[in-house]
Write a protein that holds these residues in place. Structure first.
Motif, PDB file in Angstrom:
ATOM      1  N   LEU A 150      -5.727  -0.519   3.801  1.00  0.00           N
ATOM      2  CA  LEU A 150      -4.654   0.365   3.365  1.00  0.00           C
ATOM      3  C   LEU A 150      -3.617   0.537   4.463  1.00  0.00           C
ATOM      4  O   LEU A 150      -3.939   0.449   5.652  1.00  0.00           O
ATOM      5  CB  LEU A 150      -5.228   1.742   3.005  1.00  0.00           C
ATOM      6  N   PRO A 151      -2.377   0.799   4.100  1.00  0.00           N
ATOM      7  CA  PRO A 151      -1.377   1.116   5.129  1.00  0.00           C
ATOM      8  C   PRO A 151      -1.747   2.438   5.783  1.00  0.00           C
ATOM      9  O   PRO A 151      -2.415   3.283   5.168  1.00  0.00           O
ATOM     10  CB  PRO A 151      -0.074   1.227   4.326  1.00  0.00           C
TER      11      PRO A 151
ATOM     12  N   SER B  66       4.356   1.795   5.052  1.00  0.00           N
ATOM     13  CA  SER B  66       3.831   3.151   5.064  1.00  0.00           C
ATOM     14  C   SER B  66       4.969   4.119   4.769  1.00  0.00           C
ATOM     15  O   SER B  66       5.975   4.145   5.478  1.00  0.00           O
ATOM     16  CB  SER B  66       3.211   3.459   6.427  1.00  0.00           C
ATOM     17  N   ARG B  67       4.823   4.917   3.709  1.00  0.00           N
ATOM     18  CA  ARG B  67       5.927   5.770   3.275  1.00  0.00           C
ATOM     19  C   ARG B  67       5.389   7.015   2.587  1.00  0.00           C
ATOM     20  O   ARG B  67       4.401   6.969   1.871  1.00  0.00           O
ATOM     21  CB  ARG B  67       6.830   5.001   2.318  1.00  0.00           C
ATOM     22  N   ALA B  68       6.069   8.145   2.799  1.00  0.00           N
ATOM     23  CA  ALA B  68       5.714   9.403   2.135  1.00  0.00           C
ATOM     24  C   ALA B  68       6.895   9.868   1.286  1.00  0.00           C
ATOM     25  O   ALA B  68       8.050   9.572   1.592  1.00  0.00           O
ATOM     26  CB  ALA B  68       5.357  10.475   3.162  1.00  0.00           C
ATOM     27  N   ALA B  69       6.601  10.603   0.214  1.00  0.00           N
ATOM     28  CA  ALA B  69       7.669  11.084  -0.658  1.00  0.00           C
ATOM     29  C   ALA B  69       7.143  12.218  -1.538  1.00  0.00           C
ATOM     30  O   ALA B  69       5.934  12.365  -1.748  1.00  0.00           O
ATOM     31  CB  ALA B  69       8.195   9.956  -1.542  1.00  0.00           C
TER      32      ALA B  69
ATOM     33  N   THR C 240       3.039  12.914  -1.514  1.00  0.00           N
ATOM     34  CA  THR C 240       2.035  11.853  -1.421  1.00  0.00           C
ATOM     35  C   THR C 240       2.578  10.720  -0.568  1.00  0.00           C
ATOM     36  O   THR C 240       3.703  10.800  -0.056  1.00  0.00           O
ATOM     37  CB  THR C 240       1.646  11.339  -2.824  1.00  0.00           C
ATOM     38  N   ASP C 241       1.760   9.685  -0.383  1.00  0.00           N
ATOM     39  CA  ASP C 241       2.202   8.551   0.431  1.00  0.00           C
ATOM     40  C   ASP C 241       1.496   7.285  -0.033  1.00  0.00           C
ATOM     41  O   ASP C 241       0.588   7.328  -0.875  1.00  0.00           O
ATOM     42  CB  ASP C 241       1.930   8.806   1.918  1.00  0.00           C
ATOM     43  N   THR C 242       1.938   6.162   0.493  1.00  0.00           N
ATOM     44  CA  THR C 242       1.378   4.888   0.063  1.00  0.00           C
ATOM     45  C   THR C 242      -0.106   4.764   0.414  1.00  0.00           C
ATOM     46  O   THR C 242      -0.857   4.095  -0.298  1.00  0.00           O
ATOM     47  CB  THR C 242       2.154   3.719   0.695  1.00  0.00           C
ATOM     48  N   HIS C 243      -0.546   5.390   1.488  1.00  0.00           N
ATOM     49  CA  HIS C 243      -1.968   5.355   1.836  1.00  0.00           C
ATOM     50  C   HIS C 243      -2.799   6.034   0.745  1.00  0.00           C
ATOM     51  O   HIS C 243      -3.814   5.483   0.300  1.00  0.00           O
ATOM     52  CB  HIS C 243      -2.189   6.055   3.184  1.00  0.00           C
ATOM     53  N   GLU C 244      -2.377   7.203   0.305  1.00  0.00           N
ATOM     54  CA  GLU C 244      -3.119   7.925  -0.734  1.00  0.00           C
ATOM     55  C   GLU C 244      -3.073   7.176  -2.064  1.00  0.00           C
ATOM     56  O   GLU C 244      -4.095   7.029  -2.749  1.00  0.00           O
ATOM     57  CB  GLU C 244      -2.545   9.326  -0.911  1.00  0.00           C
ATOM     58  N   ILE C 245      -1.881   6.723  -2.440  1.00  0.00           N
ATOM     59  CA  ILE C 245      -1.721   6.038  -3.725  1.00  0.00           C
ATOM     60  C   ILE C 245      -2.586   4.785  -3.777  1.00  0.00           C
ATOM     61  O   ILE C 245      -3.334   4.548  -4.739  1.00  0.00           O
ATOM     62  CB  ILE C 245      -0.243   5.686  -3.957  1.00  0.00           C
ATOM     63  N   LEU C 246      -2.516   3.964  -2.730  1.00  0.00           N
ATOM     64  CA  LEU C 246      -3.267   2.716  -2.737  1.00  0.00           C
ATOM     65  C   LEU C 246      -4.756   2.945  -2.511  1.00  0.00           C
ATOM     66  O   LEU C 246      -5.582   2.116  -2.904  1.00  0.00           O
ATOM     67  CB  LEU C 246      -2.696   1.760  -1.690  1.00  0.00           C
ATOM     68  N   GLY C 247      -5.109   4.069  -1.907  1.00  0.00           N
ATOM     69  CA  GLY C 247      -6.528   4.421  -1.816  1.00  0.00           C
ATOM     70  C   GLY C 247      -7.122   4.632  -3.199  1.00  0.00           C
ATOM     71  O   GLY C 247      -8.261   4.236  -3.474  1.00  0.00           O
TER      72      GLY C 247
END
Length: 317
Positions: free
Chosen positions: A253-254, A196-199, A234-241
């Motif tokens: 999802l993470p 789980s990561r945001a950037a 954004t973050d990995t949750h949004e991207i992978l969603g």
């Protein structure tokens, strides 16, 4: 007018070159190796160019009007920590080599020089802090230190007739291959654990438009300046969603990380010149297109039916 782009075959450089070509500029790509046939949508010139400060390359600038410096020497896939076990060599090439290129560009009569810097010059900041161009830069990596030193060197060289400007870019995403999210997509679609990561991010096309803006804006508004270039958080949750929506993959999802842990970059300064990013709409479009293409290229290994099995390791986040 011709623009010389160092590092033009790299990921960021390719976006810059394509944007310049679409705007009608003649482009020369500078680097160690000539671009592969068909890499660009239109013909470009190739000029051998190195970051070795001991090599006289003044003639490389003879036909160019502008210089965009996007080249950077580092370990494959690594920027921060890209020096590996050779910090002296890293500084010699990326600082000494960049300054030497600026000097030769100035000597050859280049009118404007755009340096692609990084948000790494700010270093680690307090959670949720806003990054402004006029705040004290405190890099905590060699990568950030070198980027800042190159910025300062270019600023010190700015004279009438030689405009220097630096763009502090955040992370760059986009649909050119290879891209930094391919491993993320692969891990998720194969049911592997995902951190789980945001950037903060900016699309490569938007960064390229910022570069071109530096070539076309009145010189008095950009000479000796630095500009933040960032667009979204954004973050990995949004991207992978978005990957999940595009592929039908049912892996969990993470979790969403707290966005407040990321320091966002203020872009008021470059927006005043007319720049805007594509925002979340561009992120959604890009991720969906990338996900479909990735799943298609890797089918049947990561096809939706295999995703629907939800392997146990996918739950270990």
């Amino acid at each position: 007018m011709k623009v010389l782009v160092s590092g033009g075959t790299g990921l960021v450089g390719r976006y810059v070159v394509e944007d310049l070509l679409s705007a009608g500029y003649a482009v020369a790509v500078g680097g160690r190796n000539a671009p592969a046939p068909g890499l660009f949508s239109k013909p470009v010139d190739f000029i051998p160019l190195t970051l070795d400060p001991n090599v006289d390359q003044t003639s490389a600038f003879d036909e160019a009007y502008f210089f965009v410096h996007a080249a950077f020497s580092h370990l494959p896939g690594k920027y921060r920590g890209g020096e590996g076990n050779d910090p002296d060599g890293f500084r010699h090439l990326n600082l000494g080599g960049s300054v030497k290129l600026f000097e030769m560009a100035q000597q050859a009569g280049i009118r404007r020089c755009v340096f692609l810097s990084s948000r790494a010059v700010y270093g680690d900041r307090l959670a949720g802090e806003i990054l402004y161009e006029n705040m004290a830069a405190e890099p905590n990596t060699l990568y950030g230190e070198v980027k800042l030193d190159v910025e300062r060197a270019l600023l010190s060289m700015t004279i009438p007739g030689f405009v220097g400007v630096s763009l502090r870019s955040t992370g760059v995403y986009g649909d050119l291959h290879p891209n930094k999210w391919e491993t993320l997509f692969s891990d998720y679609l194969r049911g592997r654990p995902v951190q789980s990561r945001a950037a903060t991010e900016v699309h490569g096309r938007d960064l390229a438009r910022a570069v071109r803006l530096m070539l076309e804006t009145e010189s008095a508004r950009i000479d000796g300046e630095v500009f933040n270039v960032s667009d979204i958080l954004t973050d990995t949750h949004e991207i992978l969603g978005l990957v999940q929506e595009a592929t039908g993959c049912a892996h969990p999802l993470p979790p969403s990380p707290p966005n407040s842990i990321v320091s966002e970059m203020d872009t008021t300064k470059i927006q005043a010149l007319g720049w805007t990013g594509g925002g979340k709409a561009l992120l959604r479009e890009t991720i969906r297109n990338m996900a479909r293409a990735f799943a298609s290229l890797n089918s049947p290994e990561v096809s939706p039916p295999s995703c629907s099995r939800q392997e146990p390791q996918a739950r270990s986040l």
